[in-house]
Motif scaffolding. Structure first.
Motif, PDB file in Angstrom:
ATOM      1  N   THR A 119       0.847  -1.192   0.000  1.00 48.92           N
ATOM      2  CA  THR A 119       0.000   0.000   0.000  1.00 48.92           C
ATOM      3  C   THR A 119       0.884   1.243   0.000  1.00 48.92           C
ATOM      4  OG1 THR A 119      -0.107   0.024   2.414  1.00 48.92           O
ATOM      5  CG2 THR A 119      -1.912  -1.091   1.255  1.00 48.92           C
ATOM      6  N   THR A 120       0.332   2.353  -0.454  1.00 44.30           N
ATOM      7  CA  THR A 120       1.107   3.591  -0.441  1.00 44.30           C
ATOM      8  C   THR A 120       1.411   3.971   0.998  1.00 44.30           C
ATOM      9  OG1 THR A 120      -0.909   4.939  -0.513  1.00 44.30           O
ATOM     10  CG2 THR A 120       0.149   4.428  -2.629  1.00 44.30           C
ATOM     11  N   GLN A 121       2.552   4.648   1.167  1.00 50.19           N
ATOM     12  CA  GLN A 121       3.047   5.000   2.491  1.00 50.19           C
ATOM     13  C   GLN A 121       3.228   6.510   2.613  1.00 50.19           C
ATOM     14  OE1 GLN A 121       3.647   2.527   4.956  1.00 50.19           O
ATOM     15  NE2 GLN A 121       2.424   1.499   3.380  1.00 50.19           N
ATOM     16  N   PRO A 122       3.101   7.044   3.818  1.00 56.29           N
ATOM     17  CA  PRO A 122       3.300   8.492   4.022  1.00 56.29           C
ATOM     18  C   PRO A 122       4.787   8.840   4.101  1.00 56.29           C
ATOM     19  CG  PRO A 122       2.693   7.461   6.086  1.00 56.29           C
ATOM     20  CD  PRO A 122       2.651   6.381   5.036  1.00 56.29           C
ATOM     21  N   ILE A 123       5.520   8.624   3.009  1.00 56.13           N
ATOM     22  CA  ILE A 123       6.963   8.845   3.016  1.00 56.13           C
ATOM     23  C   ILE A 123       7.350  10.262   2.613  1.00 56.13           C
ATOM     24  CG2 ILE A 123       7.553   6.419   2.672  1.00 56.13           C
ATOM     25  CD1 ILE A 123       8.002   7.070  -0.315  1.00 56.13           C
ATOM     26  N   GLY A 124       6.437  11.016   2.045  1.00 51.39           N
ATOM     27  CA  GLY A 124       6.741  12.378   1.608  1.00 51.39           C
ATOM     28  C   GLY A 124       6.994  13.299   2.789  1.00 51.39           C
ATOM     29  N   THR A 125       7.922  14.225   2.602  1.00 53.43           N
ATOM     30  CA  THR A 125       8.254  15.230   3.612  1.00 53.43           C
ATOM     31  C   THR A 125       8.375  16.579   2.915  1.00 53.43           C
ATOM     32  OG1 THR A 125      10.628  14.962   3.297  1.00 53.43           O
ATOM     33  CG2 THR A 125       9.581  13.534   4.962  1.00 53.43           C
ATOM     34  N   MET A 126       8.441  17.634   3.688  1.00 54.84           N
ATOM     35  CA  MET A 126       8.644  18.953   3.085  1.00 54.84           C
ATOM     36  C   MET A 126      10.004  19.011   2.391  1.00 54.84           C
ATOM     37  SD  MET A 126       5.992  20.734   3.196  1.00 54.84           S
ATOM     38  CE  MET A 126       6.498  22.393   2.848  1.00 54.84           C
ATOM     39  N   ARG A 127      10.980  18.299   2.917  1.00 53.25           N
ATOM     40  CA  ARG A 127      12.298  18.256   2.280  1.00 53.25           C
ATOM     41  C   ARG A 127      12.196  17.580   0.907  1.00 53.25           C
ATOM     42  NH1 ARG A 127      17.781  15.866   5.038  1.00 53.25           N
ATOM     43  NH2 ARG A 127      19.100  16.285   3.254  1.00 53.25           N
ATOM     44  N   TYR A 170      13.043   8.828  -5.652  1.00 52.28           N
ATOM     45  CA  TYR A 170      12.626   9.134  -7.021  1.00 52.28           C
ATOM     46  C   TYR A 170      11.304   9.893  -6.979  1.00 52.28           C
ATOM     47  CZ  TYR A 170      15.899   5.376  -8.108  1.00 52.28           C
ATOM     48  OH  TYR A 170      17.015   4.595  -8.188  1.00 52.28           O
ATOM     49  N   TRP A 171      11.092  10.693  -8.017  1.00 56.00           N
ATOM     50  CA  TRP A 171       9.814  11.331  -8.264  1.00 56.00           C
ATOM     51  C   TRP A 171       9.307  10.774  -9.580  1.00 56.00           C
ATOM     52  CZ3 TRP A 171       5.911  13.880  -6.258  1.00 56.00           C
ATOM     53  CH2 TRP A 171       5.040  14.577  -7.073  1.00 56.00           C
ATOM     54  N   MET A 172       8.138  10.135  -9.541  1.00 52.64           N
ATOM     55  CA  MET A 172       7.500   9.655 -10.765  1.00 52.64           C
ATOM     56  C   MET A 172       6.427  10.663 -11.133  1.00 52.64           C
ATOM     57  SD  MET A 172       7.118   5.552 -10.082  1.00 52.64           S
ATOM     58  CE  MET A 172       6.563   5.241 -11.763  1.00 52.64           C
ATOM     59  N   SER A 173       6.669  11.406 -12.202  1.00 55.17           N
ATOM     60  CA  SER A 173       5.687  12.411 -12.591  1.00 55.17           C
ATOM     61  C   SER A 173       4.492  11.737 -13.259  1.00 55.17           C
ATOM     62  CB  SER A 173       6.295  13.453 -13.524  1.00 55.17           C
ATOM     63  OG  SER A 173       6.340  12.982 -14.844  1.00 55.17           O
ATOM     64  N   LEU A 174       3.342  12.285 -13.002  1.00 56.10           N
ATOM     65  CA  LEU A 174       2.090  11.804 -13.592  1.00 56.10           C
ATOM     66  C   LEU A 174       1.482  12.941 -14.391  1.00 56.10           C
ATOM     67  CD1 LEU A 174       0.713   9.993 -10.422  1.00 56.10           C
ATOM     68  CD2 LEU A 174       1.818   8.933 -12.406  1.00 56.10           C
ATOM     69  N   ILE A 175       1.082  12.634 -15.602  1.00 56.91           N
ATOM     70  CA  ILE A 175       0.543  13.640 -16.510  1.00 56.91           C
ATOM     71  C   ILE A 175      -0.897  13.273 -16.848  1.00 56.91           C
ATOM     72  CG2 ILE A 175       0.818  14.693 -18.782  1.00 56.91           C
ATOM     73  CD1 ILE A 175       3.804  13.852 -18.573  1.00 56.91           C
ATOM     74  N   PRO A 176      -1.819  14.243 -16.718  1.00 59.72           N
ATOM     75  CA  PRO A 176      -3.206  13.929 -17.079  1.00 59.72           C
ATOM     76  C   PRO A 176      -3.344  13.755 -18.591  1.00 59.72           C
ATOM     77  CG  PRO A 176      -2.995  16.248 -16.502  1.00 59.72           C
ATOM     78  CD  PRO A 176      -1.657  15.610 -16.253  1.00 59.72           C
ATOM     79  N   GLY A 180       2.394  13.484  -9.119  1.00 59.40           N
ATOM     80  CA  GLY A 180       3.390  12.430  -9.076  1.00 59.40           C
ATOM     81  C   GLY A 180       3.360  11.677  -7.766  1.00 59.40           C
ATOM     82  N   VAL A 181       4.279  10.746  -7.650  1.00 63.99           N
ATOM     83  CA  VAL A 181       4.433   9.983  -6.414  1.00 63.99           C
ATOM     84  C   VAL A 181       5.912   9.958  -6.051  1.00 63.99           C
ATOM     85  CG1 VAL A 181       2.421   8.504  -6.827  1.00 63.99           C
ATOM     86  CG2 VAL A 181       4.678   7.730  -7.559  1.00 63.99           C
ATOM     87  N   PHE A 182       6.182   9.908  -4.758  1.00 67.60           N
ATOM     88  CA  PHE A 182       7.542   9.691  -4.279  1.00 67.60           C
ATOM     89  C   PHE A 182       7.778   8.193  -4.189  1.00 67.60           C
ATOM     90  CE2 PHE A 182       6.807  13.899  -2.237  1.00 67.60           C
ATOM     91  CZ  PHE A 182       7.864  14.578  -2.843  1.00 67.60           C
ATOM     92  N   VAL A 183       9.001   7.784  -4.473  1.00 70.80           N
ATOM     93  CA  VAL A 183       9.409   6.385  -4.336  1.00 70.80           C
ATOM     94  C   VAL A 183      10.705   6.387  -3.530  1.00 70.80           C
ATOM     95  CG1 VAL A 183      10.127   4.292  -5.534  1.00 70.80           C
ATOM     96  CG2 VAL A 183       8.387   5.776  -6.561  1.00 70.80           C
TER      97      VAL A 183
END
Length: 174
Positions: free
Chosen positions: A58-66, A153-159, A138-141
């Protein structure tokens, strides 16, 4: 006449300079295309070339302001702190990840991470808007071995008319 032209120019500038709203996919599950694109990147880097790779299911709350700041790049456009916080809040939910078959994934529960300390472990955030590129998301990995020396990594998502597609995968320094 000049006043009318000046007024029209100001109106045109105000219409064209407005930024699109911050948007992100509203998924109930992360689609298989995301894990397949991630697999291709990890294979290219030699991470997923041999042994199976553990991934939190499942997705995780790994994102931070940094991590959000790392998205800015070398010449960032200014964003308000509230836009960055609002974007990051979107990435704090837990949704299931659909795994493809291109990689030898081992789906693990968050509580079982310690049992996979000898393997590469992948964690993915929920989708969030990119505050530096309105209209994209996007999502952080995070990829780490035993929780040490993580690569981000940053996976960009484009509509697109059919939904959201992976645009690019970029290593970021967090």
């Amino acid at each position: 006449m000049r006043l009318a032209l000046a007024s029209f120019a100001l109106l045109l500038l105000s219409c064209t300079s407005s930024t699109p709203p911050l948007v992100a996919p509203e998924w109930n599950t992360v689609p298989v295309g995301l894990s397949e694109a991630l697999c291709a990147r990890l294979k290219a880097e030699g991470i997923a070339a041999g042994a199976p790779v553990a991934i939190v299911r499942t997705t995780q709350p790994i994102g931070t302001m940094r991590a959000v700041a790392a998205l800015a790049g070398p010449s960032p456009r200014r964003v308000s702190n509230s836009d960055a916080v609002a974007a990051l809040e979107k990435a704090q939910k837990s949704i299931p990840i659909t795994l493809g078959t291109s990689c030898s994934w081992i789906a693990v529960d968050r509580s079982a991470i310690a049992q996979h300390a000898h393997q590469m472990l992948v964690e993915v955030s929920a989708p969030m808007p990119n505050p530096f590129r309105p209209g994209s998301a996007g999502v952080f990995v995070r990829v780490a071995l035993g929780g040490e020396h993580a690569s981000w990594y940053w996976m960009s998502l484009i509509p697109t008319p059919a939904g959201w597609s992976v645009g690019y995968i970029q290593a970021i320094a967090v």
